[in-house]
Design an enzyme around this catalytic site. Structure first.
Site, PDB file in Angstrom:
ATOM      1  N   TRP A  35       6.810  -5.860 -12.984  1.00 50.70           N
ATOM      2  CA  TRP A  35       7.446  -5.830 -14.308  1.00 50.70           C
ATOM      3  C   TRP A  35       6.815  -4.809 -15.243  1.00 50.70           C
ATOM      4  O   TRP A  35       5.602  -4.658 -15.299  1.00 50.70           O
ATOM      5  CB  TRP A  35       7.334  -7.224 -14.937  1.00 50.70           C
ATOM      6  CG  TRP A  35       7.706  -7.300 -16.390  1.00 50.70           C
ATOM      7  CD1 TRP A  35       6.890  -7.144 -17.461  1.00 50.70           C
ATOM      8  CD2 TRP A  35       9.006  -7.554 -16.920  1.00 50.70           C
ATOM      9  NE1 TRP A  35       7.592  -7.288 -18.633  1.00 50.70           N
ATOM     10  CE2 TRP A  35       8.896  -7.550 -18.329  1.00 50.70           C
ATOM     11  CE3 TRP A  35      10.263  -7.807 -16.354  1.00 50.70           C
ATOM     12  CZ2 TRP A  35       9.988  -7.775 -19.185  1.00 50.70           C
ATOM     13  CZ3 TRP A  35      11.347  -8.037 -17.196  1.00 50.70           C
ATOM     14  CH2 TRP A  35      11.201  -8.018 -18.584  1.00 50.70           C
ATOM     15  N   ASN A  37       7.420  -3.654 -19.566  1.00 51.49           N
ATOM     16  CA  ASN A  37       8.185  -3.585 -20.809  1.00 51.49           C
ATOM     17  C   ASN A  37       7.503  -2.646 -21.795  1.00 51.49           C
ATOM     18  O   ASN A  37       7.288  -1.480 -21.420  1.00 51.49           O
ATOM     19  CB  ASN A  37       8.575  -4.956 -21.379  1.00 51.49           C
ATOM     20  CG  ASN A  37       7.457  -5.880 -21.794  1.00 51.49           C
ATOM     21  OD1 ASN A  37       6.699  -6.388 -20.969  1.00 51.49           O
ATOM     22  ND2 ASN A  37       7.376  -6.172 -23.080  1.00 51.49           N
ATOM     23  N   ASP A  38       7.172  -3.055 -23.011  1.00 53.30           N
ATOM     24  CA  ASP A  38       6.787  -2.122 -24.078  1.00 53.30           C
ATOM     25  C   ASP A  38       5.785  -1.051 -23.661  1.00 53.30           C
ATOM     26  O   ASP A  38       4.745  -1.361 -23.061  1.00 53.30           O
ATOM     27  CB  ASP A  38       6.140  -2.880 -25.232  1.00 53.30           C
ATOM     28  CG  ASP A  38       7.005  -3.978 -25.801  1.00 53.30           C
ATOM     29  OD1 ASP A  38       8.164  -4.111 -25.381  1.00 53.30           O
ATOM     30  OD2 ASP A  38       6.499  -4.709 -26.669  1.00 53.30           O
ATOM     31  N   GLN A  54       3.236  -2.845 -21.142  1.00 54.22           N
ATOM     32  CA  GLN A  54       3.213  -4.270 -20.858  1.00 54.22           C
ATOM     33  C   GLN A  54       3.615  -4.482 -19.396  1.00 54.22           C
ATOM     34  O   GLN A  54       4.670  -3.999 -18.962  1.00 54.22           O
ATOM     35  CB  GLN A  54       4.157  -5.006 -21.788  1.00 54.22           C
ATOM     36  CG  GLN A  54       3.706  -5.017 -23.248  1.00 54.22           C
ATOM     37  CD  GLN A  54       2.542  -5.950 -23.474  1.00 54.22           C
ATOM     38  OE1 GLN A  54       2.701  -7.149 -23.682  1.00 54.22           O
ATOM     39  NE2 GLN A  54       1.329  -5.408 -23.451  1.00 54.22           N
ATOM     40  N   PHE A  94      -1.320  -8.293 -25.155  1.00 57.72           N
ATOM     41  CA  PHE A  94      -0.028  -7.902 -25.709  1.00 57.72           C
ATOM     42  C   PHE A  94      -0.081  -6.432 -26.164  1.00 57.72           C
ATOM     43  O   PHE A  94      -1.051  -5.727 -25.923  1.00 57.72           O
ATOM     44  CB  PHE A  94       0.343  -8.822 -26.870  1.00 57.72           C
ATOM     45  CG  PHE A  94       1.046 -10.092 -26.450  1.00 57.72           C
ATOM     46  CD1 PHE A  94       0.966 -10.583 -25.157  1.00 57.72           C
ATOM     47  CD2 PHE A  94       1.801 -10.822 -27.364  1.00 57.72           C
ATOM     48  CE1 PHE A  94       1.612 -11.747 -24.766  1.00 57.72           C
ATOM     49  CE2 PHE A  94       2.455 -11.983 -26.997  1.00 57.72           C
ATOM     50  CZ  PHE A  94       2.369 -12.447 -25.713  1.00 57.72           C
ATOM     51  N   SER A  95       0.962  -6.002 -26.850  1.00 58.14           N
ATOM     52  CA  SER A  95       1.119  -4.575 -27.174  1.00 58.14           C
ATOM     53  C   SER A  95       0.069  -4.071 -28.147  1.00 58.14           C
ATOM     54  O   SER A  95      -0.542  -4.831 -28.902  1.00 58.14           O
ATOM     55  CB  SER A  95       2.512  -4.324 -27.739  1.00 58.14           C
ATOM     56  OG  SER A  95       3.482  -4.440 -26.734  1.00 58.14           O
ATOM     57  N   ARG A 165       1.066  -9.067 -34.647  1.00 63.70           N
ATOM     58  CA  ARG A 165       0.837  -8.356 -33.392  1.00 63.70           C
ATOM     59  C   ARG A 165       1.236  -6.876 -33.427  1.00 63.70           C
ATOM     60  O   ARG A 165       1.774  -6.370 -34.383  1.00 63.70           O
ATOM     61  CB  ARG A 165       1.609  -9.042 -32.269  1.00 63.70           C
ATOM     62  CG  ARG A 165       3.113  -9.116 -32.453  1.00 63.70           C
ATOM     63  CD  ARG A 165       3.748  -9.753 -31.214  1.00 63.70           C
ATOM     64  NE  ARG A 165       5.184  -9.909 -31.299  1.00 63.70           N
ATOM     65  CZ  ARG A 165       5.811 -11.008 -31.704  1.00 63.70           C
ATOM     66  NH1 ARG A 165       5.119 -12.044 -32.111  1.00 63.70           N
ATOM     67  NH2 ARG A 165       7.139 -11.062 -31.708  1.00 63.70           N
ATOM     68  N   GLU A 217       8.688  -6.099 -34.522  1.00 62.61           N
ATOM     69  CA  GLU A 217       7.693  -5.805 -33.496  1.00 62.61           C
ATOM     70  C   GLU A 217       7.398  -4.305 -33.447  1.00 62.61           C
ATOM     71  O   GLU A 217       8.131  -3.481 -33.993  1.00 62.61           O
ATOM     72  CB  GLU A 217       8.202  -6.248 -32.110  1.00 62.61           C
ATOM     73  CG  GLU A 217       8.456  -7.729 -31.972  1.00 62.61           C
ATOM     74  CD  GLU A 217       8.868  -8.125 -30.562  1.00 62.61           C
ATOM     75  OE1 GLU A 217       8.269  -9.067 -30.034  1.00 62.61           O
ATOM     76  OE2 GLU A 217       9.780  -7.488 -29.990  1.00 62.61           O
TER      77      GLU A 217
END
Length: 518
Positions: A35, A37-38, A54, A94-95, A165, A217
């Site tokens: 996976w 993502n960001d 991510q 996290f990001s 975040r 975000e």
């Protein structure tokens, strides 16, 4: 599901040829397995562009977040490195961002310089089911090949804010401080620090500005010149999470204004909403830090998906990809300032064959048709639309798939229709037609289109409008059709470039004859 290490070993032992995977992007970055993502931690240092992201190394759906890691010397070909950071006692990773601490303000580098990552540690408050998000540091003394968590983590927390975040940090030379831009649910907060460890609140922005249909975000903040002049404005980027009541799903907006090191002031009315990308699949876009001043570009990259269906897209061993890196600029149009974006020029190095036409009339009965045995394309089109009839650029496969890039001169509307683009039934929101207003210039529209195996990126008006969409054709796209719904249009000029895959050794021109769905 294999572990990350098992998957990596399997890929290596099988000698996986990424060029033969049905939906594997061939010139967009995607993870070898599992996976993505960001985008996170993008920074330029000693000849390398770092792209972290991510990453769930145990699954093809979102899960405990790590930072995946890739590097490139040219923003085109990417080398995937081992996972940069994994969850520890403070939570998942996290990001966040990364910067070069040139002056060793952090004290991590014995008077030298190195990379510092600023990111969100995510876990749960003790004896509670409430999410806890706190900002932390890690540093690297070996060009990002290994990272050490700061023993004083976390460095910033606020028990009163649950969504707290995605820090983006930059050095503001005139103020002599680091500035942090942080997403806080329905607004942005700004903090200042001299050493990256001790942070003071400066101000907040946005509770009544722009779009609020989802949680805020992945912010970014930077200054850009207007039309290459000495006049400058600040740009604040904010991504918005998915809301079931809105068909667009997750999306990214931007603001233009001023920033004095303490406070951002929006120069537009609070109800003005400016979208970074009018497609469905460009989210969490943020820019690279520390690109050399002599380069002068502000380069951004996004996650090419949408939270509406990100966990469901029809790939097997991997899921998620990045957009093309894009150069951002500001331009004055009709008394206001707007953001423009175009893929970095380095992408043109992938061009293989080029075909050109001029002054071609098209009608429903006599469309323009170009057959190709390469499903990786760059298209440059200048189309006279003064007849007032809708123009369609159809990207067709040998099966039933077709993706339409269209323009309606009456509505001045540029659109993508992916309702028949191939596999669409994995989510009811995927098959759709959507677009944005694009005004013609001198009776024509100019389009730049990049077609990858599972993505199309469209830019109009020198980048004033961008549309980014995933597609999953039933067979490789093998023809480009251009026609009108009625009447005629004229192709003032048309250039179609076939592109090489970044996975072919030496960018070989060998064609792929068979693909497998992995």
């Amino acid at each position: 599901m294999p572990t990350y290490q098992q998957a990596a070993a399997l890929v290596q032992s099988a000698g996986t040829d990424y060029s033969k995977e049905s939906y594997r992007p061939q010139f967009h970055y995607s993870p070898p397995a599992m996976w993505l993502n960001d985008p996170n931690g993008m920074v330029y240092f000693e000849g390398e562009y770092h792209l972290m992201y991510q990453h769930h190394p145990e699954s093809t759906v979102w899960g405990p977040m790590h930072w995946g890691h890739a590097v490139s010397k040219d923003l085109v070909a990417w080398e995937t490195l081992p996972v940069a950071m994994s969850p520890d006692h403070n939570g998942a990773i996290f990001s966040g961002c990364a910067v070069v601490d040139w002056k060793d303000t952090s004290g991590f580098f014995d008077g030298g310089s190195g990379l510092v990552a600023i990111f969100t540690h995510a876990d749960i408050y003790p004896d509670s089911d409430r999410p806890r998000q706190r900002q932390s540091l890690a540093y690297s003394k070996d060009k990002g090949r290994s990272w050490t968590f700061y023993t004083g983590n976390p460095v910033l927390s606020d028990t009163g804010i649950t969504d707290f975040r995605d820090p983006k940090v930059f050095w503001m030379e005139e103020a002599g401080v680091w500035v942090m831009v942080l997403a806080c649910g329905d607004h942005i907060r700004f903090y200042r620090s001299a050493n990256l460890k001790d942070w003071d609140f400066a101000s907040e922005f946005g509770k009544s500005d722009g779009s609020h249909y989802g949680v805020w975000e992945c912010p970014d903040l930077f200054e850009l010149p207007i039309d290459g002049s000495n006049r400058k404005k600040w740009v604040l980027i904010v991504s918005i999470g998915d809301n079931p009541d809105y068909p667009e799903g997750s999306k990214t907006q931007y603001y233009i204004g001023s920033f004095d090191g303490w406070k951002f002031v929006n120069e537009n009315a609070p109800d003005t909403v400016l979208w970074l990308d009018e497609g469905r699949d460009n989210y969490a876009a943020v820019s690279w830090s520390d690109i050399p001043e002599e380069d002068g570009r502000r380069v951004i990259i996004g996650w090419m998906s949408n939270w509406r269906y990100a966990n469901q897209t029809p790939t097997a061993s991997w899921r998620g990809a990045a957009t093309l890196p894009r150069v951002l600029s500001l331009t004055s149009r009709n008394g206001s300032v707007a953001l423009t974006q175009m893929p970095v020029q380095e992408i043109e190095r992938l061009r293989e064959e080029s075909f050109s036409w001029n002054g071609v009339a098209v009608t429903p009965e006599v469309p323009f048709i170009h057959k190709t045995n390469n499903d990786l394309l760059e298209i440059e089109a200048n189309i006279d639309i003064r007849s007032g009839d809708e123009v369609h650029i159809q990207l067709k496969s040998s099966g039933q798939s077709e993706t339409i890039i269209g323009y309606d001169p009456v509505r001045e509307w540029l659109f993508i229709d992916r309702s028949k683009s191939g596999l669409t039934d994995f989510n009811p929101s995927f098959a759709c037609k959507h677009g944005a207003r694009v005004a013609p210039e001198n009776g024509s529209i100019k389009l730049r289109i990049w077609l990858d195996r599972s993505a199309v990126e469209v830019f109009a008006g020198e980048g004033l409008v961008a549309l980014t969409d995933q597609i999953f054709p039933d067979n490789p796209i093998d023809s480009v059709w251009i026609s009108t719904e009625s009447g005629r249009a004229e192709l003032n000029s048309l250039h179609i470039h076939t592109l090489n895959s970044i996975y072919k050794p030496g960018n070989s021109t060998e064609q792929v004859s068979r693909r497998v769905n992995v």
